[in-house]
Scaffold this motif. Structure first.
Motif, PDB file in Angstrom:
ATOM      1  N   TRP A 168      -0.446  13.297   3.188  1.00 25.71           N
ATOM      2  CA  TRP A 168      -1.440  12.467   3.869  1.00 25.71           C
ATOM      3  C   TRP A 168      -0.897  11.086   4.223  1.00 25.71           C
ATOM      4  O   TRP A 168      -1.326  10.482   5.213  1.00 25.71           O
ATOM      5  CB  TRP A 168      -2.702  12.357   3.022  1.00 25.71           C
ATOM      6  N   THR A 169       0.048  10.589   3.459  1.00 23.39           N
ATOM      7  CA  THR A 169       0.664   9.301   3.791  1.00 23.39           C
ATOM      8  C   THR A 169       1.338   9.367   5.150  1.00 23.39           C
ATOM      9  O   THR A 169       1.130   8.501   6.014  1.00 23.39           O
ATOM     10  CB  THR A 169       1.693   8.900   2.717  1.00 23.39           C
ATOM     11  N   PHE A 170       2.123  10.426   5.366  1.00 25.37           N
ATOM     12  CA  PHE A 170       2.825  10.547   6.639  1.00 25.37           C
ATOM     13  C   PHE A 170       1.877  10.929   7.774  1.00 25.37           C
ATOM     14  O   PHE A 170       2.096  10.531   8.924  1.00 25.37           O
ATOM     15  CB  PHE A 170       3.970  11.551   6.510  1.00 25.37           C
ATOM     16  N   VAL A 171       0.817  11.667   7.484  1.00 28.39           N
ATOM     17  CA  VAL A 171      -0.181  11.986   8.510  1.00 28.39           C
ATOM     18  C   VAL A 171      -0.843  10.708   9.016  1.00 28.39           C
ATOM     19  O   VAL A 171      -1.026  10.509  10.230  1.00 28.39           O
ATOM     20  CB  VAL A 171      -1.243  12.960   7.962  1.00 28.39           C
ATOM     21  N   ILE A 172      -1.200   9.820   8.099  1.00 34.29           N
ATOM     22  CA  ILE A 172      -1.871   8.566   8.476  1.00 34.29           C
ATOM     23  C   ILE A 172      -0.970   7.721   9.365  1.00 34.29           C
ATOM     24  O   ILE A 172      -1.400   7.202  10.410  1.00 34.29           O
ATOM     25  CB  ILE A 172      -2.297   7.794   7.213  1.00 34.29           C
ATOM     26  N   PHE A 173       0.305   7.568   8.979  1.00 36.69           N
ATOM     27  CA  PHE A 173       1.223   6.797   9.816  1.00 36.69           C
ATOM     28  C   PHE A 173       1.424   7.479  11.169  1.00 36.69           C
ATOM     29  O   PHE A 173       1.563   6.797  12.197  1.00 36.69           O
ATOM     30  CB  PHE A 173       2.566   6.608   9.102  1.00 36.69           C
ATOM     31  N   LEU A 203       0.793  -1.218   0.000  1.00 37.33           N
ATOM     32  CA  LEU A 203       0.000   0.000   0.000  1.00 37.33           C
ATOM     33  C   LEU A 203       0.830   1.275   0.000  1.00 37.33           C
ATOM     34  O   LEU A 203       0.374   2.317  -0.469  1.00 37.33           O
ATOM     35  CB  LEU A 203      -0.938   0.017   1.212  1.00 37.33           C
ATOM     36  N   PHE A 204       2.064   1.216   0.529  1.00 27.41           N
ATOM     37  CA  PHE A 204       2.859   2.423   0.675  1.00 27.41           C
ATOM     38  C   PHE A 204       3.074   3.159  -0.651  1.00 27.41           C
ATOM     39  O   PHE A 204       2.809   4.372  -0.731  1.00 27.41           O
ATOM     40  CB  PHE A 204       4.199   2.109   1.334  1.00 27.41           C
ATOM     41  N   PRO A 205       3.527   2.470  -1.726  1.00 21.97           N
ATOM     42  CA  PRO A 205       3.689   3.209  -2.996  1.00 21.97           C
ATOM     43  C   PRO A 205       2.367   3.708  -3.552  1.00 21.97           C
ATOM     44  O   PRO A 205       2.315   4.766  -4.177  1.00 21.97           O
ATOM     45  CB  PRO A 205       4.341   2.174  -3.927  1.00 21.97           C
ATOM     46  N   VAL A 206       1.283   2.949  -3.321  1.00 21.84           N
ATOM     47  CA  VAL A 206      -0.041   3.381  -3.780  1.00 21.84           C
ATOM     48  C   VAL A 206      -0.484   4.628  -3.016  1.00 21.84           C
ATOM     49  O   VAL A 206      -1.036   5.575  -3.590  1.00 21.84           O
ATOM     50  CB  VAL A 206      -1.075   2.251  -3.608  1.00 21.84           C
ATOM     51  N   MET A 207      -0.229   4.621  -1.693  1.00 23.30           N
ATOM     52  CA  MET A 207      -0.580   5.782  -0.876  1.00 23.30           C
ATOM     53  C   MET A 207       0.188   7.020  -1.335  1.00 23.30           C
ATOM     54  O   MET A 207      -0.379   8.114  -1.443  1.00 23.30           O
ATOM     55  CB  MET A 207      -0.276   5.488   0.603  1.00 23.30           C
ATOM     56  N   LEU A 208       1.496   6.848  -1.595  1.00 23.67           N
ATOM     57  CA  LEU A 208       2.286   7.979  -2.075  1.00 23.67           C
ATOM     58  C   LEU A 208       1.737   8.515  -3.398  1.00 23.67           C
ATOM     59  O   LEU A 208       1.689   9.725  -3.627  1.00 23.67           O
ATOM     60  CB  LEU A 208       3.748   7.561  -2.252  1.00 23.67           C
ATOM     61  N   ASP A 209       1.304   7.589  -4.262  1.00 23.93           N
ATOM     62  CA  ASP A 209       0.824   7.973  -5.588  1.00 23.93           C
ATOM     63  C   ASP A 209      -0.565   8.617  -5.534  1.00 23.93           C
ATOM     64  O   ASP A 209      -0.815   9.638  -6.176  1.00 23.93           O
ATOM     65  CB  ASP A 209       0.806   6.746  -6.504  1.00 23.93           C
TER      66      ASP A 209
END
Length: 464
Positions: free
Chosen positions: A423-428, A411-417
């Motif tokens: 928002w990726t770093f906010v979620i983590f 999911l990480f590359p999909v989240m970045l894309d």
């Protein structure tokens, strides 16, 4: 035998070192993809989805490896299964290096994952079962130190190969050399395993008290009378556990079911820090932050150094400060780093000063992880379950960890894309806040207690 001033022997340290070396395999395989990923994609014309699946081959294979390892370990012993893991890891390195298609690459990664799953389940359990209670956290932490060292070494190997040859050479040969080098630690681990004994607690569970007592005596400076009393106490615990023949009933009886819940949640949470996702894609993140390709690889090596350094701090503090305190504050420290990173990525344009600040924050996040959840999760998994089912119960928690690793890796590359860096770093970061609250509410301290005492306290509902 020459002894150490802390109350344990050189034989114990050697045994822990050999067992913990299994973590080096884990770390190497976790980090090798960060260097190879930039070269194998164009060679095999992989889409981002296929590339993510190749990266996720290790955690997916490890998920099944954990489940196999636990059952085998409780049947035939910890040591034999560690031998198998070394063989699988070595085969995987050769298979990846010789891959001529995506299918072969994925198959080799899955085989390596089986071995990593086995070793990640059994090494912490094995170390916990041989280490004195006063230093059990530190000794199990040696496994995380080996993981961090493996990551550092593979980052270094990747950087040397990538930065000393042309792009064409790296796409043709370089990435194969990165994987081939992984055979070396697999072979070393296999050979070193001949020098260590079987777990004394496993032997007592198989009615081999004399052999277990001999091993415990070699690992401790305690007088024979105290070793005999320790063996007797373990045997009594085993007899009490043997009254229930059902693994399921053992797993869900009073005390153990809460231990299982906490262990599974902590296993999943370890991956929701985002640290492994950052590790897999560290060069890409640094490159996006403004570093060139070569600089990104060098900065990734620096991350490896930070990992090793702060795991060493973790080992020195885990038995003094306790598990709960380090896990809780480590969670909040990581959350703060991730929230600030998100704010910086929201700036447009990202200046050179922001680039440097992002790298500093990633380093601080990594340090916070290694000082808390990196080794702390493995310590918890290794010490929370009864002797009779420790292998199988630990395998369930470890399998949850690897399943979470696979999901995050995918999911990480999909989240970045799709969501973007912010928002990726906010979620983590939000996950890290939740982790701190979970530890505060549900986890009760286990530092300084024998494995048998932890079980007794769980039954009484009085661990604190």
């Amino acid at each position: 035998m020459k002894t150490q001033s802390k109350g344990y022997t050189r034989y114990l340290l050697v045994t822990v070192f050999v067992a913990a070396f299994g973590g080096f395999l884990f770390g190497y395989d976790q980090g090798v993809m960060s260097g190879a990923i930039n070269f194998i994609g164009p060679v095999f014309h992989m889409s981002s989805g296929v590339l993510g699946f190749v990266s996720g081959g290790i955690p997916l294979g490890a998920f099944f490896g954990c489940l196999i390892a636990g059952w085998l370990a409780d049947k035939v012993g910890r040591k034999i299964v560690m031998f198998v893991s070394a063989i699988l890891f070595t085969i995987s390195g050769l298979g990846c290096a010789a891959a001529t298609s995506v299918t072969i690459m994925i198959a080799a990664r899955l085989i390596g994952g089986l071995g990593i799953g086995m070793v990640s389940t059994l090494v912490p359990v094995y170390i916990a079962e041989i280490a004195p209670k006063e230093i059990r956290g530190k000794m199990v932490g040696g496994y995380q130190l080996a993981i961090a060292t493996g990551i550092f070494i593979v980052y270094l190997v990747n950087a040397i190969i990538a930065n000393t040859h042309s792009m064409a050479w790296n796409q043709d040969v370089g990435w194969r050399m990165m994987f081939l080098a992984g055979m070396i630690p697999g072979i070393i681990f296999f050979l070193l395993l001949f020098a260590i004994p079987e777990s004394p607690r496993f032997l007592i569970n198989k009615d081999q008290e004399d052999r277990a007592a001999s091993i415990l005596q070699r690992m401790s400076v305690q007088p024979k009378e105290e070793i005999d009393a320790q063996v007797k106490g373990i045997k009594q615990n085993v007899i009490a556990e043997s009254q229930n023949k059902s693994f399921t009933k053992d797993l869900f009886k009073k005390g153990t079911r809460m231990a299982l819940f906490v262990a599974i949640m902590c296993s999943v949470f370890q991956q929701l820090t985002g640290v492994n996702a950052v590790g897999y894609y560290a060069p890409t993140i640094f490159k996006d932050a403004g570093a060139g390709a070569d600089a990104a690889m060098i900065e990734t090596v620096f991350i490896g150094v930070i990992k090793v350094l702060f795991v060493a701090f973790f080992m020195g503090l885990i038995d003094k400060l306790g598990r709960k305190r380090m896990l809780k504050w480590g969670s909040y420290a990581m959350a703060l780093c991730l929230f600030i990173i998100a704010v910086l990525f929201a700036q447009d344009p990202i200046t050179k000063a922001f680039n440097i600040f992002i790298i500093v924050l990633i380093v601080l996040h990594t340090a916070s992880f290694e000082m808390s959840w990196g080794g702390g999760t493995w310590v918890l998994i290794s010490e929370m379950f009864p002797n009779k089912i420790r292998g199988r119960a630990s395998s369930i928690a470890s399998a949850a960890l690897w399943l979470a690793t696979y999901v995050v890796t995918q999911l990480f590359p999909v989240m970045l894309d799709k969501l973007g860096s912010v928002w990726t770093f906010v979620i983590f970061g939000l996950f890290c806040v939740a982790m701190g609250l979970f530890i505060q509410i549900f986890f009760k301290e286990t530092a300084g207690k024998s494995l048998e005492q932890i079980q007794q306290d769980q039954k009484a509902g009085s661990i604190d």
